[in-house]
Design a protein around this motif. Sequence first.
Motif, PDB file in Angstrom:
ATOM      1  N   TYR A 137       0.837  -1.202   0.000  1.00 52.22           N
ATOM      2  CA  TYR A 137       0.000   0.000   0.000  1.00 52.22           C
ATOM      3  C   TYR A 137       0.871   1.250   0.000  1.00 52.22           C
ATOM      4  O   TYR A 137       1.849   1.326   0.743  1.00 52.22           O
ATOM      5  N   LEU A 138       0.496   2.214  -0.814  1.00 55.93           N
ATOM      6  CA  LEU A 138       1.078   3.546  -0.755  1.00 55.93           C
ATOM      7  C   LEU A 138       0.143   4.395   0.089  1.00 55.93           C
ATOM      8  O   LEU A 138      -1.062   4.167   0.108  1.00 55.93           O
ATOM      9  N   VAL A 139       0.682   5.388   0.749  1.00 52.07           N
ATOM     10  CA  VAL A 139      -0.120   6.340   1.500  1.00 52.07           C
ATOM     11  C   VAL A 139      -0.175   7.620   0.669  1.00 52.07           C
ATOM     12  O   VAL A 139       0.858   8.206   0.359  1.00 52.07           O
ATOM     13  N   LEU A 140      -1.373   8.016   0.267  1.00 57.02           N
ATOM     14  CA  LEU A 140      -1.576   9.230  -0.526  1.00 57.02           C
ATOM     15  C   LEU A 140      -2.391  10.247   0.258  1.00 57.02           C
ATOM     16  O   LEU A 140      -3.273   9.871   1.030  1.00 57.02           O
ATOM     17  N   PHE A 141      -2.090  11.524   0.040  1.00 57.97           N
ATOM     18  CA  PHE A 141      -2.839  12.575   0.727  1.00 57.97           C
ATOM     19  C   PHE A 141      -2.770  13.875  -0.063  1.00 57.97           C
ATOM     20  O   PHE A 141      -1.883  14.080  -0.887  1.00 57.97           O
ATOM     21  N   ARG A 142      -3.750  14.734   0.220  1.00 58.97           N
ATOM     22  CA  ARG A 142      -3.770  16.084  -0.344  1.00 58.97           C
ATOM     23  C   ARG A 142      -2.977  17.002   0.584  1.00 58.97           C
ATOM     24  O   ARG A 142      -3.179  16.976   1.805  1.00 58.97           O
ATOM     25  N   TRP A 143      -2.145  17.830   0.006  1.00 61.01           N
ATOM     26  CA  TRP A 143      -1.381  18.760   0.847  1.00 61.01           C
ATOM     27  C   TRP A 143      -2.300  19.761   1.537  1.00 61.01           C
ATOM     28  O   TRP A 143      -1.993  20.234   2.629  1.00 61.01           O
ATOM     29  N   GLU A 144      -3.443  20.076   0.947  1.00 61.60           N
ATOM     30  CA  GLU A 144      -4.367  21.022   1.586  1.00 61.60           C
ATOM     31  C   GLU A 144      -4.936  20.468   2.893  1.00 61.60           C
ATOM     32  O   GLU A 144      -5.438  21.217   3.726  1.00 61.60           O
ATOM     33  N   ASP A 145      -4.840  19.149   3.100  1.00 61.69           N
ATOM     34  CA  ASP A 145      -5.330  18.522   4.326  1.00 61.69           C
ATOM     35  C   ASP A 145      -4.293  18.516   5.446  1.00 61.69           C
ATOM     36  O   ASP A 145      -4.584  18.124   6.567  1.00 61.69           O
ATOM     37  N   VAL A 146      -3.061  18.942   5.141  1.00 65.62           N
ATOM     38  CA  VAL A 146      -1.963  18.880   6.108  1.00 65.62           C
ATOM     39  C   VAL A 146      -1.926  20.155   6.951  1.00 65.62           C
ATOM     40  O   VAL A 146      -1.981  21.271   6.428  1.00 65.62           O
ATOM     41  N   GLU A 147      -1.853  19.960   8.252  1.00 69.36           N
ATOM     42  CA  GLU A 147      -1.768  21.068   9.213  1.00 69.36           C
ATOM     43  C   GLU A 147      -0.326  21.537   9.377  1.00 69.36           C
ATOM     44  O   GLU A 147      -0.040  22.728   9.390  1.00 69.36           O
TER      45      GLU A 147
END
Length: 193
Positions: free
Chosen positions: A24-34
Amino acid sequence: MAETLVSVKRVSSSAGRPKGKKHYLVLFRWEDVEDFTKDTDGITVTALTFKEGKTPIGVYATSKTIKAWDTLTGDTDAKGYLHHVGFESPGDTKEMASMRNQLVNEDLGAIVINCNGEDAKLAGSPCTPLVFSSDEGQDDTEACKNVIELASEMPSSPLARIPLSLIPQTDDDDINTYLGLTAGAAEESEGGV
């Protein structure tokens, strides 16, 4: 300020041997990062926390197809590294089509975790995010899969390294268990996942 140079020794006679990747890769939107912070070396991640109610996702991929790399680019006195993450995901599910549709024009980060559980690479950053650079769905007599590559469009530093303890949990408990993402990582991210 010039950084201090440190010698690079040979770590083992097999240092160049390919390393297996978690499925599994972990993907995320940078706009969701605090909060996203690196050490003074510009490589080691020291903080990755998400805004309240936001979480990264896990995306299944065939292990031997997962690649994370950087390439040097740029003119004299303006060189830097473009980040790339590539993978193949088998099947043609509605969930995969939905993920592709939702993330195709987003600024992304991706984390690839080696099987030994000690190394994880983070590609992209808030100012030099990954974007979908190619996405090919295949459903024919040879295979049924999606072949995806994410890449940054502006050069920055080489791929970051992130300790497993700092990787926030995904939205799926089974994926978290498989990747070794503990509640400690979620607590360090102040409950934002």
